[in-house]
Design an enzyme around this catalytic site. Sequence first.
Site, PDB file in Angstrom:
ATOM      1  N   ASP A   5      -5.654  16.005  -7.318  1.00  0.00           N
ATOM      2  CA  ASP A   5      -4.701  16.663  -6.419  1.00  0.00           C
ATOM      3  C   ASP A   5      -5.132  18.120  -6.389  1.00  0.00           C
ATOM      4  O   ASP A   5      -4.925  18.853  -7.368  1.00  0.00           O
ATOM      5  CB  ASP A   5      -3.279  16.498  -6.975  1.00  0.00           C
ATOM      6  CG  ASP A   5      -2.215  17.118  -6.067  1.00  0.00           C
ATOM      7  OD1 ASP A   5      -2.563  17.911  -5.176  1.00  0.00           O
ATOM      8  OD2 ASP A   5      -1.019  16.810  -6.282  1.00  0.00           O
TER       9      ASP A   5
ATOM     10  N   ASP B 204      -3.314  20.702   0.614  1.00  0.00           N
ATOM     11  CA  ASP B 204      -2.727  20.031  -0.554  1.00  0.00           C
ATOM     12  C   ASP B 204      -3.055  18.550  -0.412  1.00  0.00           C
ATOM     13  O   ASP B 204      -2.379  17.840   0.328  1.00  0.00           O
ATOM     14  CB  ASP B 204      -1.211  20.281  -0.569  1.00  0.00           C
ATOM     15  CG  ASP B 204      -0.528  19.618  -1.763  1.00  0.00           C
ATOM     16  OD1 ASP B 204      -1.225  19.136  -2.665  1.00  0.00           O
ATOM     17  OD2 ASP B 204       0.724  19.600  -1.780  1.00  0.00           O
TER      18      ASP B 204
ATOM     19  N   HIS C  71       9.075  10.893  -7.609  1.00  0.00           N
ATOM     20  CA  HIS C  71       9.062  12.210  -6.946  1.00  0.00           C
ATOM     21  C   HIS C  71       9.324  12.053  -5.450  1.00  0.00           C
ATOM     22  O   HIS C  71       9.349  10.944  -4.915  1.00  0.00           O
ATOM     23  CB  HIS C  71       7.740  12.946  -7.218  1.00  0.00           C
ATOM     24  CG  HIS C  71       6.493  12.234  -6.774  1.00  0.00           C
ATOM     25  ND1 HIS C  71       6.089  12.198  -5.456  1.00  0.00           N
ATOM     26  CD2 HIS C  71       5.556  11.542  -7.470  1.00  0.00           C
ATOM     27  CE1 HIS C  71       4.952  11.542  -5.365  1.00  0.00           C
ATOM     28  NE2 HIS C  71       4.608  11.107  -6.570  1.00  0.00           N
TER      29      HIS C  71
ATOM     30  N   HIS D 238       6.834  17.825   1.429  1.00  0.00           N
ATOM     31  CA  HIS D 238       7.318  19.215   1.328  1.00  0.00           C
ATOM     32  C   HIS D 238       6.584  20.017   2.388  1.00  0.00           C
ATOM     33  O   HIS D 238       5.522  19.640   2.852  1.00  0.00           O
ATOM     34  CB  HIS D 238       7.093  19.782  -0.078  1.00  0.00           C
ATOM     35  CG  HIS D 238       5.669  19.730  -0.563  1.00  0.00           C
ATOM     36  ND1 HIS D 238       4.705  20.626  -0.149  1.00  0.00           N
ATOM     37  CD2 HIS D 238       5.042  18.873  -1.408  1.00  0.00           C
ATOM     38  CE1 HIS D 238       3.558  20.332  -0.742  1.00  0.00           C
ATOM     39  NE2 HIS D 238       3.723  19.262  -1.503  1.00  0.00           N
TER      40      HIS D 238
ATOM     41  N   HIS E  46       4.175  24.698  -1.952  1.00  0.00           N
ATOM     42  CA  HIS E  46       5.541  24.262  -1.629  1.00  0.00           C
ATOM     43  C   HIS E  46       6.111  25.377  -0.776  1.00  0.00           C
ATOM     44  O   HIS E  46       6.695  26.340  -1.273  1.00  0.00           O
ATOM     45  CB  HIS E  46       6.371  24.034  -2.894  1.00  0.00           C
ATOM     46  CG  HIS E  46       5.850  22.881  -3.714  1.00  0.00           C
ATOM     47  ND1 HIS E  46       6.282  22.595  -4.982  1.00  0.00           N
ATOM     48  CD2 HIS E  46       4.936  21.925  -3.426  1.00  0.00           C
ATOM     49  CE1 HIS E  46       5.646  21.526  -5.439  1.00  0.00           C
ATOM     50  NE2 HIS E  46       4.816  21.104  -4.516  1.00  0.00           N
TER      51      HIS E  46
ATOM     52  N   GLU F 109       2.959  12.153   0.573  1.00  0.00           N
ATOM     53  CA  GLU F 109       2.262  11.913  -0.694  1.00  0.00           C
ATOM     54  C   GLU F 109       2.937  10.877  -1.597  1.00  0.00           C
ATOM     55  O   GLU F 109       3.385  11.196  -2.704  1.00  0.00           O
ATOM     56  CB  GLU F 109       2.105  13.224  -1.455  1.00  0.00           C
ATOM     57  CG  GLU F 109       3.379  14.058  -1.602  1.00  0.00           C
ATOM     58  CD  GLU F 109       3.118  15.344  -2.389  1.00  0.00           C
ATOM     59  OE1 GLU F 109       2.642  15.244  -3.528  1.00  0.00           O
ATOM     60  OE2 GLU F 109       3.409  16.429  -1.850  1.00  0.00           O
TER      61      GLU F 109
ATOM     62  N   TYR G 169       3.033   4.830 -10.330  1.00  0.00           N
ATOM     63  CA  TYR G 169       2.549   5.254 -11.649  1.00  0.00           C
ATOM     64  C   TYR G 169       3.038   4.262 -12.704  1.00  0.00           C
ATOM     65  O   TYR G 169       4.243   4.125 -12.914  1.00  0.00           O
ATOM     66  CB  TYR G 169       3.075   6.665 -11.965  1.00  0.00           C
ATOM     67  CG  TYR G 169       2.859   7.636 -10.818  1.00  0.00           C
ATOM     68  CD1 TYR G 169       1.664   8.342 -10.691  1.00  0.00           C
ATOM     69  CD2 TYR G 169       3.852   7.820  -9.843  1.00  0.00           C
ATOM     70  CE1 TYR G 169       1.457   9.217  -9.623  1.00  0.00           C
ATOM     71  CE2 TYR G 169       3.653   8.696  -8.783  1.00  0.00           C
ATOM     72  CZ  TYR G 169       2.467   9.385  -8.677  1.00  0.00           C
ATOM     73  OH  TYR G 169       2.270  10.239  -7.624  1.00  0.00           O
TER      74      TYR G 169
ATOM     75  N   ARG H  68      -1.940   8.206  -6.341  1.00  0.00           N
ATOM     76  CA  ARG H  68      -1.219   8.989  -5.324  1.00  0.00           C
ATOM     77  C   ARG H  68      -2.197   9.264  -4.194  1.00  0.00           C
ATOM     78  O   ARG H  68      -3.397   9.472  -4.445  1.00  0.00           O
ATOM     79  CB  ARG H  68      -0.681  10.307  -5.913  1.00  0.00           C
ATOM     80  CG  ARG H  68       0.051  11.167  -4.883  1.00  0.00           C
ATOM     81  CD  ARG H  68       0.932  12.281  -5.496  1.00  0.00           C
ATOM     82  NE  ARG H  68       0.205  13.316  -6.197  1.00  0.00           N
ATOM     83  CZ  ARG H  68       0.148  13.442  -7.519  1.00  0.00           C
ATOM     84  NH1 ARG H  68       0.770  12.574  -8.295  1.00  0.00           N
ATOM     85  NH2 ARG H  68      -0.541  14.417  -8.081  1.00  0.00           N
TER      86      ARG H  68
ATOM     87  N   GLU I 156      -2.341  11.746  -0.714  1.00  0.00           N
ATOM     88  CA  GLU I 156      -1.617  12.853  -0.079  1.00  0.00           C
ATOM     89  C   GLU I 156      -2.447  13.477   1.037  1.00  0.00           C
ATOM     90  O   GLU I 156      -3.623  13.802   0.842  1.00  0.00           O
ATOM     91  CB  GLU I 156      -1.311  13.923  -1.139  1.00  0.00           C
ATOM     92  CG  GLU I 156      -0.657  15.177  -0.569  1.00  0.00           C
ATOM     93  CD  GLU I 156      -0.239  16.171  -1.650  1.00  0.00           C
ATOM     94  OE1 GLU I 156      -0.823  16.148  -2.748  1.00  0.00           O
ATOM     95  OE2 GLU I 156       0.689  16.955  -1.382  1.00  0.00           O
TER      96      GLU I 156
HETATM   97  N1  GLY Z   1       0.024  19.694  -5.495  1.00  0.00           N
HETATM   98  C1  GLY Z   1       1.403  19.746  -5.698  1.00  0.00           C
HETATM   99  C2  GLY Z   1       2.117  18.805  -4.831  1.00  0.00           C
HETATM  100  O1  GLY Z   1       1.511  17.896  -4.327  1.00  0.00           O
HETATM  101  O2  GLY Z   1       3.270  18.948  -4.557  1.00  0.00           O
HETATM  102 MN    MN Z   2       2.088  18.117  -2.274  1.00  0.00          MN
HETATM  103 MN    MN Z   3      -0.594  17.823  -4.136  1.00  0.00          MN
END
Ligand code: GLY
Ligand code: MN
Ligand code: MN
Length: 447
Positions: free
Chosen positions: A264, A275, A354, A358, A365, A389, A393, A411, A413
């Site tokens: 990531d 990101d 999670h 975002h 963020h 994302e 897990y 993950r 993203e």
């Molecule tokens: N890299 C932090 C997130 O994905 O929120």
């Molecule tokens: Mn992110």
């Molecule tokens: Mn990320």
Amino acid sequence: MSRDALQDPDLHRRRRQRLLDELGDGLLLLPTAAETLRNGDVHHEFRPGSDFQYLTGFPEPEAILAAWRTAKGRHRAILFVRPRDPAREIWDGKRHGLIGAKKAFGVDEAREFGAFWRDLPELLAAHDRLFHRLGAYANFDRRLLDCCKGVAFRHRRRQPPQHPTITDPGPAIAGQRARKDAQELAGLRAAAAATAAGHVAAMREATPGMHEYEVQAVLEAEFRRHGSPRNGYPSIVASGANACVLHYHENDRLMRRGDLLLIDAGAEVGGLTADVTRTFPISGRFSPAQAAVYRAVLRAQLAGIRACKVGATWDAAHRTCIRWLTKGLVELGVLHGRIDALIAKGAFRPWYMHGTTHWLGRDVHDVGAYEDARGRAERLRAGEVLTVEPGLYFGRRDRKVPAELRGIGVRIEDDILITAAGPEVLTAAVPKSVREVEAACQSASPF
Ligand code: GLY
Ligand code: MN
Ligand code: MN
């Protein structure tokens, strides 16, 4: 000269004007981040605060913007900056100084940073309202409040004695930053391109016997080669069960044959960051269990991206992903029962804990509201950028899941630009299907 300098005086003037027109009459004060000590004589790398960067482009520490509207369509801006200092510049590098700051960053006036507290009472006395965000820099706040008290004291003949009303400009700045302008979109596209190059290099170079930090070096070298001076956040390079630690940062494990590697990481370009997360098999092929988990996450992610349409609520992708991940958990033999009932009781949470999206921009963020004043989810608008994302897990000792899933964390993203024509995946150049990822992992090094 600093790599953060963005010398586009008209752009920053326009941004300030738009903000001040929204805020109305009053004095805007915006200090930048300060340099902080890491250890001994070593400082953390300095990076301007994002609001300050957005409104000035000025790259140096110890700087404060003071600005106010003079008439509709006009404003006045003073930048308080460090003066030139040939002796100091031998050690720390060139400064813009007062003349350079005024010329390159389109402010009406530049004054010495050290003069700020001397000049502030006069600036404050000329305005009934002060636009300042409390809480970011404690020392600045303390001195500012003292100064406000002094201004009220001097005006004690007024009934009652008054200091300026303090209003937080944060929401207005956030509202403005939420929809990206052309400079920001160019930065995000460049950040996405650098990030894609880094992830592809990591897929190609990672092999059993390397440490996670060696792959991190390959990834970040590629970011730098593609014009990114720094990362938008610390890279997460998590092999094996480390992928189940959401913000893993040790990056020091020796990788073994058969491991998945979750990366990531996002490059920053022009103050904007990507990101991106990808999860790939360092030996070149997913095992059947790894591929099954990967496909379940990928299916959710693709559906989540499709939900990112103008007018949809910002969390539409989250709700979509939860549905597909729950279905995936049933197919993987982890959950049993009806999908709707499982979603209603949050049965997915032990393996997906999670959020899915975002806002993304200058901050990973990024600023931007998620709810309106009545607590209703914000609706997506063209020009906004967000991540999608999802992940699954399965801890190494998780006895609630089939043995072959234990220790697998996946993950995926990407960064999505909302457009009237539908979601645009800014990070589409990063391999993502099982076939693309395996091909990238098996490709030969060009060196
Ligand atoms: N890299 C932090 C997130 O994905 O929120
Ligand atoms: Mn992110
Ligand atoms: Mn990320």
